[in-house]
Design a protein around this motif. Structure first.
Motif, short mmCIF file in Angstrom:
data_model
loop_
_atom_site.label_atom_id
_atom_site.label_comp_id
_atom_site.label_asym_id
_atom_site.label_seq_id
_atom_site.Cartn_x
_atom_site.Cartn_y
_atom_site.Cartn_z
N TYR A 35 -60.32 2.42 79.86
CA TYR A 35 -59.18 1.86 80.57
C TYR A 35 -58.95 2.73 81.81
N ARG A 37 -55.80 3.61 85.03
CA ARG A 37 -54.53 3.37 85.70
C ARG A 37 -54.71 3.82 87.14
N LYS A 41 -50.10 1.82 88.96
CA LYS A 41 -49.91 0.50 88.35
C LYS A 41 -50.13 0.58 86.84
N GLU A 42 -50.13 -0.58 86.19
CA GLU A 42 -50.28 -0.54 84.74
C GLU A 42 -51.71 -0.17 84.36
N ILE A 43 -51.84 0.25 83.12
CA ILE A 43 -53.14 0.63 82.60
C ILE A 43 -53.91 -0.64 82.27
N PHE A 45 -57.63 -2.61 81.08
CA PHE A 45 -58.87 -2.57 80.32
C PHE A 45 -60.07 -2.66 81.26
N VAL A 89 -56.38 7.45 86.95
CA VAL A 89 -56.67 8.13 85.69
C VAL A 89 -57.48 7.18 84.81
N PHE A 91 -59.04 6.45 81.19
CA PHE A 91 -58.83 6.78 79.78
C PHE A 91 -59.94 6.17 78.93
N PHE A 104 -56.39 7.62 71.97
CA PHE A 104 -56.78 7.76 73.36
C PHE A 104 -57.10 9.21 73.69
N GLY A 105 -58.02 9.38 74.61
CA GLY A 105 -58.30 10.70 75.15
C GLY A 105 -57.24 11.08 76.17
N SER A 106 -57.33 12.29 76.66
CA SER A 106 -56.34 12.79 77.61
C SER A 106 -56.56 12.27 79.03
N ARG A 109 -58.57 12.45 85.59
CA ARG A 109 -57.91 12.09 86.85
C ARG A 109 -58.93 12.15 87.96
N PHE B 35 -46.84 4.70 73.92
CA PHE B 35 -47.47 5.89 74.45
C PHE B 35 -46.53 6.57 75.44
N GLN B 42 -51.75 12.84 80.83
CA GLN B 42 -52.26 12.63 79.48
C GLN B 42 -51.49 11.51 78.78
N LEU B 43 -52.21 10.70 78.03
CA LEU B 43 -51.61 9.58 77.31
C LEU B 43 -51.48 9.99 75.85
N PHE B 86 -45.33 3.79 77.89
CA PHE B 86 -46.04 2.52 77.90
C PHE B 86 -46.01 1.89 76.52
N PHE B 94 -56.47 -3.76 74.35
CA PHE B 94 -55.08 -3.45 74.65
C PHE B 94 -54.64 -4.09 75.96
N PHE B 96 -51.44 -3.49 78.40
CA PHE B 96 -50.36 -2.55 78.64
C PHE B 96 -49.25 -3.18 79.48
N GLY B 97 -48.03 -2.77 79.18
CA GLY B 97 -46.95 -3.07 80.09
C GLY B 97 -47.02 -2.14 81.29
N SER B 98 -46.15 -2.39 82.24
CA SER B 98 -46.16 -1.60 83.47
C SER B 98 -45.43 -0.27 83.31
#
Lengths: 113, 106
Positions: A35, A37, A41-43, A45, A89, A91, A104-106, A109, B35, B42-43, B86, B94, B96-98
Motif C-alpha cells: 500500500y 500514502r 492522501k488516503e492509503i 492498495f 510512505v 507500507f 502492517f510494517g512501519s 518513506r 490504525f 509508522q502505521l 485511519f 483493505f 482506507f478512509g482518508s
C-alpha cells in the motif's frame, strides 16, 4: 514473533533514479500486500501476493513500478525511474492465508527530489 | 469499490479531553481495523474489530456491522496520541478512509 519488516525506513533519491523497497513478511504468512500514502492522501492498495503469485495488481499506478516476491518469502517493490509524485510512505502488510487480520510494517518513506 | 468515510477530518484537543472518531463504510466487510499513523509515518494497528466492542487502555472501539459504522473512543487524551487515525475495511483488500488528523495540545 518478528513483525513485518520494511527497509529502508527512509530513502531520498533524485528524480529519474531507481529505488528498491523491501518487505519481509511474518514467517508463514502467504498473503503479502503493498500500500502507499502519497501527498497526504488516503492509503491506497497497490498489489497483493499469495505466496509468489500476484493475486491482484490493480492498484499499481503505472509500469514504472515492479513488484516481485521471490520464493514466496520477501518482496521487493522497484520504482524505475522515480518521479516527484512517487513521494510518500509505502507500507507492506502480511497475513496468514485464511484470516483477515493483517499486520502492517512501519513503512518506507520515499522522497523524490 | 467500497467507500470508507471518516469524520471529523481534523480534531484539536486539549490534553485530558475525550474524543470519538467515526468510520462509515458502504458495504458488508470481512474485517475492520483502526490504525494510528504516528508523526514518524509508522502505521500502528490499534484494533482488529469486525464487530462488537474492544478496549485497550484509554482506547476502545465499537463496530456495528449491520449499520456499517465503527467508532474509536480516546479517553484522557495525551500529546502522544497525536497523529492520523485511519479506519480500514477489508473486502479482499483493505480500503482506507482518508483519516482523522488529531492534534493533542499540552
Amino acid at each position: 514473533e518478528a513483525g513485518v519488516t520494511q527497509f529502508p525506513s527512509h530513502s531520498v533519491i533524485e528524480k529519474g533514479q531507481t529505488v528498491t523497497l523491501r518487505c519481509d513478511p511474518i514467517s508463514g504468512h502467504d498473503n503479502l500486500y503493498w500500500y502507499r500514502r502519497v501527498m497526504g492522501k488516503e492509503i491506497k492498495f497497490l498489489l497483493h501476493f499469495v505466496k509468489e503469485s500476484k493475486q491482484d495488481e490493480s492498484g499499481m499506478p503505472n509500469n514504472r513500478f515492479l513488484a516481485e516476491r521471490t520464493g514466496g518469502t520477501y518482496s521487493t517493490l522497484k520504482v524505475q525511474p522515480a518521479e516527484l509524485e512517487d513521494s510518500g510512505v509505502y507500507f507492506c502488510a502480511s497475513s496468514p492465508i485464511d484470516t483477515y487480520g493483517y499486520t502492517f510494517g512501519s513503512g518506507t518513506r520515499l522522497t523524490v527530489v | 469499490g467500497i467507500q470508507v468515510e471518516q469524520s471529523p477530518p481534523d480534531l484539536i484537543l486539549q490534553e485530558g479531553a475525550n474524543s470519538t472518531l467515526r468510520c462509515n463504510f458502504s458495504d458488508s466487510v470481512n474485517n475492520l481495523q483502526w490504525f494510528h499513523q504516528n508523526p514518524w509515518g509508522q502505521l500502528i494497528n490499534l484494533f482488529y474489530i469486525p464487530s462488537g466492542t474492544k478496549q485497550n487502555g484509554r482506547l476502545s472501539a465499537t463496530t456495528v456491522a449491520t449499520e456499517r459504522y465503527s467508532l474509536l473512543y480516546i479517553s484522557s487524551s495525551q500529546t502522544t496520541d497525536s497523529g492520523v487515525y485511519f479506519c480500514a475495511v477489508n473486502f479482499n483488500k483493505f480500503y482506507f478512509g482518508s483519516g482523522t488528523k488529531l492534534n493533542v495540545k499540552p
